[in-house]
Write an enzyme that holds these catalytic residues in place. Sequence first.
Site, short mmCIF file in Angstrom:
data_model
loop_
_atom_site.label_atom_id
_atom_site.label_comp_id
_atom_site.label_asym_id
_atom_site.label_seq_id
_atom_site.Cartn_x
_atom_site.Cartn_y
_atom_site.Cartn_z
N ARG A 111 109.43 18.58 8.02
CA ARG A 111 108.13 17.91 8.14
C ARG A 111 107.13 18.64 9.01
O ARG A 111 105.97 18.77 8.65
CB ARG A 111 108.30 16.49 8.72
CG ARG A 111 108.72 15.46 7.70
CD ARG A 111 109.63 14.46 8.34
NE ARG A 111 110.88 15.11 8.66
CZ ARG A 111 111.92 15.18 7.83
NH1 ARG A 111 111.86 14.59 6.68
NH2 ARG A 111 113.03 15.83 8.16
N THR A 112 107.56 19.09 10.17
CA THR A 112 106.61 19.69 11.10
C THR A 112 105.98 20.93 10.48
O THR A 112 104.76 21.08 10.46
CB THR A 112 107.29 20.01 12.45
OG1 THR A 112 107.85 18.79 12.95
CG2 THR A 112 106.29 20.55 13.46
N LYS B 87 116.04 42.62 15.21
CA LYS B 87 116.18 43.98 15.77
C LYS B 87 116.11 43.97 17.29
O LYS B 87 116.08 45.02 17.92
CB LYS B 87 115.08 44.89 15.21
CG LYS B 87 115.05 44.98 13.71
CD LYS B 87 113.91 45.89 13.27
CE LYS B 87 113.73 45.88 11.76
NZ LYS B 87 112.48 46.55 11.35
N ARG C 38 107.68 26.66 16.67
CA ARG C 38 108.85 25.87 17.10
C ARG C 38 109.92 26.86 17.52
O ARG C 38 110.14 27.88 16.85
CB ARG C 38 109.35 24.99 15.96
CG ARG C 38 110.74 24.45 16.23
CD ARG C 38 111.17 23.45 15.20
NE ARG C 38 110.42 22.19 15.32
CZ ARG C 38 110.72 21.09 14.64
NH1 ARG C 38 111.73 21.09 13.80
NH2 ARG C 38 110.01 19.99 14.81
N HIS D 295 107.15 17.73 22.13
CA HIS D 295 106.76 17.76 20.71
C HIS D 295 105.43 17.00 20.59
O HIS D 295 105.37 15.91 20.05
CB HIS D 295 107.87 17.09 19.88
CG HIS D 295 107.86 17.43 18.43
ND1 HIS D 295 106.76 17.97 17.78
CD2 HIS D 295 108.83 17.32 17.47
CE1 HIS D 295 107.06 18.16 16.50
NE2 HIS D 295 108.30 17.78 16.29
C1 NCD Z 1 112.32 15.90 15.09
C2 NCD Z 1 112.40 17.19 15.87
O1 NCD Z 1 112.49 18.27 15.28
O2 NCD Z 1 112.35 17.09 17.08
N1 NCD Z 1 111.85 16.02 13.80
C3 NCD Z 1 110.51 16.22 13.57
O3 NCD Z 1 109.87 17.07 14.14
N2 NCD Z 1 109.91 15.42 12.69
C4 NCD Z 1 113.49 15.02 15.25
C5 NCD Z 1 114.88 15.54 15.03
O4 NCD Z 1 115.12 16.71 14.74
O5 NCD Z 1 115.79 14.72 15.17
#
Ligand code: NCD
Length: 309
Positions: A57-58, A86, A107, A135
Site C-alpha cells: 500500500r505505501t 555491492k 522505507r 510512519h
Molecule cells: C504497515 C507498515 O508497514 O508499517 N503497513 C502499511 O504501511 N500500510 C503495517 C504492517 O506492516 O503491519
Amino acid sequence: MTFVGRDIVSIKDLSKEEILHVLDRAEDMVPAARGTEQNTLMQGKIMASLFFEPSTRTRLSFETAMKRLGGGVVGFAQPDATSLKKGETLADTIRTAEQYCDIIAMRHPQEGSARLAAEFAQVPVINGGDGAGHHPTQCLLDLFTIRKEKGSISDNRVALIGDLKYGRTVHSLAYALSLFQADIVFIAPQQLQMPSEVVEECQEMGARISFETQLETVIDDLDVLYVTRIQKERFPDPEEYNKVVGIYKVDLPLLEMAKEDVIVMHPLPRVYEIDSQVDGRPQAAYFRQAFNGVPVRMALISLVLGGIK
Ligand code: NCD
C-alpha cells in the site's frame, strides 16, 4: 505555515494546525485520486520511490499519488537489484537518487534511517516507515479516515490493538491522537504493550489513556478499533512470536458486541487479526482507509513541492 522543501520524517514534524491543513487539502484531492478529475500540479516533477523493505500500500499509493498529480516516478522495491548489493551505503544511495528527482519517498528497516537520509539529501525526504520507528504518512491517512468516517478526530474512544511494541503505525498514531485529545485504549499482551516513552509523551500531552489485555472488556465502548499485525520480522526470538501469534481476532461475534457505528481500521497487511467475514460489514473501513493513502499523499507531495499552499 509553509510546507515547501520540508522533510516529513515523523508526525511530530507537524503541528496540529499543519496536520489539519494536510487533511483539508487531501479532501480536495479525492476526485483526482479516484481518477474522475485530471490534475497536473506535479507535471515535470519526479519522485524517487526508494523501498528497502517490503511494501504494498505505501509504495503503490505514493506512486499512484505522484502519477495522479501528473508527475513521474523512478525508484526500486528490490534493493538487492541496486548497488546496495555491492556495498553502497544508504548515504551514497540517497545522494545519488537525489540527482534524479525532486522528492524522495523511502522505507527502510532501520529506525532512524529516514532522519539520516533527510540530513544527507537536499531534496525533501518523506518517510514511508523506518523500522519500528515512525510512519507519518500512514498516520495522516489514519487521521483522515477517522475524521471522514466519524466526523471528528477528538470526540472518539479509540482502541489500538495488537503489536504496540514493534508497530510503527501505532507509535505515530498514539502521538497524533494525543495531540487531538482523543480517548485512547492500548490493548496488547504485556510483552507487546506500547513502549513507555511513547506512553509518557502521550500523557504529557494530556491524553486520556488506559491499558487492557482483552478486547472483550472494552469492545462495547469503542468508536474506532484500530487493529494491527504482530510484527513477526521485528522479533529477535521466533519463540516469542509463537507465543503471541493469533492472540487477537476480530470476527462477527465480536463485532456484534460493539457499537453499531464502530469502525474497524487496519493499516494492512492483515494476517490473522480480522476474519474475512468482517470485510462485507459497513464497519470494515480498512480498504477505504487504504484508498485514503492516495489523496493524503497527493496533498503532502504537492504541499512540500509548492504546487499548492
Ligand atoms: C504497515 C507498515 O508497514 O508499517 N503497513 C502499511 O504501511 N500500510 C503495517 C504492517 O506492516 O503491519
